[in-house]
Write an enzyme that holds these catalytic residues in place. Structure first.
Site, mmCIF file in Angstrom:
data_model
loop_
_atom_site.group_PDB
_atom_site.id
_atom_site.type_symbol
_atom_site.label_atom_id
_atom_site.label_comp_id
_atom_site.label_asym_id
_atom_site.label_seq_id
_atom_site.Cartn_x
_atom_site.Cartn_y
_atom_site.Cartn_z
ATOM 1 N N ASN A 62 -21.626 27.597 -53.887
ATOM 2 C CA ASN A 62 -22.633 28.051 -54.851
ATOM 3 C C ASN A 62 -22.153 27.802 -56.271
ATOM 4 O OD1 ASN A 62 -20.739 30.153 -54.290
ATOM 5 N ND2 ASN A 62 -22.095 31.705 -55.114
ATOM 6 N N ILE A 63 -23.090 27.383 -57.107
ATOM 7 C CA ILE A 63 -22.814 27.085 -58.512
ATOM 8 C C ILE A 63 -23.792 27.923 -59.333
ATOM 9 C CG2 ILE A 63 -22.602 25.277 -60.271
ATOM 10 C CD1 ILE A 63 -21.108 24.128 -58.026
ATOM 11 N N GLU A 64 -23.284 28.903 -60.047
ATOM 12 C CA GLU A 64 -24.161 29.788 -60.816
ATOM 13 C C GLU A 64 -24.316 29.288 -62.249
ATOM 14 O OE1 GLU A 64 -22.582 33.754 -60.194
ATOM 15 O OE2 GLU A 64 -23.251 33.724 -58.100
ATOM 16 N N CYS A 73 -27.558 27.661 -54.350
ATOM 17 C CA CYS A 73 -26.795 28.178 -53.208
ATOM 18 C C CYS A 73 -25.929 27.074 -52.586
ATOM 19 C CB CYS A 73 -27.743 28.676 -52.121
ATOM 20 S SG CYS A 73 -28.709 30.114 -52.549
ATOM 21 N N GLU A 75 -25.540 26.297 -49.474
ATOM 22 C CA GLU A 75 -26.196 25.548 -48.396
ATOM 23 C C GLU A 75 -26.969 24.362 -48.947
ATOM 24 O OE1 GLU A 75 -26.196 28.807 -48.925
ATOM 25 O OE2 GLU A 75 -26.843 29.931 -47.167
ATOM 26 N N CYS A 112 -30.491 32.434 -47.570
ATOM 27 C CA CYS A 112 -31.695 32.923 -48.253
ATOM 28 C C CYS A 112 -32.920 32.127 -47.788
ATOM 29 C CB CYS A 112 -31.530 32.835 -49.770
ATOM 30 S SG CYS A 112 -31.780 31.185 -50.442
ATOM 31 N N CYS A 115 -33.193 28.407 -48.903
ATOM 32 C CA CYS A 115 -32.310 27.505 -48.138
ATOM 33 C C CYS A 115 -32.873 27.272 -46.738
ATOM 34 C CB CYS A 115 -30.900 28.078 -48.059
ATOM 35 S SG CYS A 115 -30.024 27.979 -49.626
HETATM 36 N N1 THU Z 1 -25.797 32.478 -52.232
HETATM 37 C C1 THU Z 1 -25.533 31.337 -51.514
HETATM 38 O O1 THU Z 1 -24.880 30.412 -52.008
HETATM 39 N N2 THU Z 1 -26.018 31.263 -50.260
HETATM 40 C C2 THU Z 1 -26.691 32.255 -49.623
HETATM 41 O O2 THU Z 1 -27.091 32.091 -48.471
HETATM 42 C C3 THU Z 1 -26.948 33.519 -50.294
HETATM 43 C C4 THU Z 1 -26.578 33.582 -51.730
HETATM 44 C C5 THU Z 1 -25.243 32.584 -53.585
HETATM 45 C C6 THU Z 1 -26.240 32.531 -54.693
HETATM 46 C C7 THU Z 1 -25.507 33.284 -55.787
HETATM 47 O O3 THU Z 1 -24.634 32.369 -56.434
HETATM 48 C C8 THU Z 1 -24.662 34.292 -55.040
HETATM 49 O O4 THU Z 1 -24.581 33.825 -53.706
HETATM 50 C C9 THU Z 1 -25.220 35.698 -55.040
HETATM 51 O O5 THU Z 1 -26.532 35.711 -54.634
#
Ligand code: THU
Length: 160
Positions: A62-64, A73, A75, A112, A115
């Site tokens: 994940n890259i915020e 996300c 995935e 989520c 995804c």
């Molecule tokens: N996130 C994912 O990368 N995959 C998921 O299935 C659920 C959530 C990430 C998004 C965000 O960067 C962090 O988790 C918190 O929601």
């Protein structure tokens, strides 16, 4: 009028040595991928690993972003990278795991909805069931053989 039920079959592995070797390897790649996560806002490091029909493994994390919806996300990072690198190769399996900076996650992370919607189309393009493996940092692994168990009554592009 009638009430109907949707059955959502999945397998739970309490120990990694109960799993197929290739699935265990894919999970290991997903755990390694959490190291690259950029998660300064959630402290939630997600790793994903995709196994292609040619044996290649493509990972993502994940890259915020400070503008929250601009992040992505793990995935989708992995699935989109896999498609960009191997556009004509079917995707066989996806492993997703999460490590938190604030606690030890001992239950599986569940993808989520956005995804899952992407996984549906990956499965359709691949013309084979997408095996999805989910784990926390430790603890049991949930395995889904096909996206329908995770995403019943999905929006179908064929309706367009
Ligand atoms: N996130 C994912 O990368 N995959 C998921 O299935 C659920 C959530 C990430 C998004 C965000 O960067 C962090 O988790 C918190 O929601």
């Amino acid at each position: 009028m009638r009430t109907e039920q949707f059955v959502c079959p999945y397998t739970v592995y309490d120990r990694i040595d109960e799993m197929d070797f290739r699935d265990a390897e894919l999970l290991r790649h997903a755990h390694e991928a959490t190291d690259a996560a950029y998660a300064p806002y959630s402290q939630f490091h997600v790793g994903a690993a995709v196994r292609m029909a040619n044996g290649a493994v493509v990972t993502g994390c994940n890259i915020e972003n400070a503008a929250y919806p601009s992040g992505l996300c793990a995935e989708r990072v992995a699935l989109f990278a896999a498609q960009a690198k191997f556009p004509d190769v079917p995707v066989e399996a996806l492993a997703v795991v999460a490590h938190s900076e604030t606690k030890t996650l001992a239950e599986p992370v569940s993808p989520c909805g956005a995804c899952r919607q992407v996984m549906v189309e990956v499965e359709q393009r691949s013309k084979c069931r997408l095996r999805v493996l989910c784990q926390g940092e430790t603890g049991p692994v949930m395995a889904f053989d096909g996206i329908e168990s995770l995403m019943p009554f999905v929006f179908q592009g064929k309706l367009l």
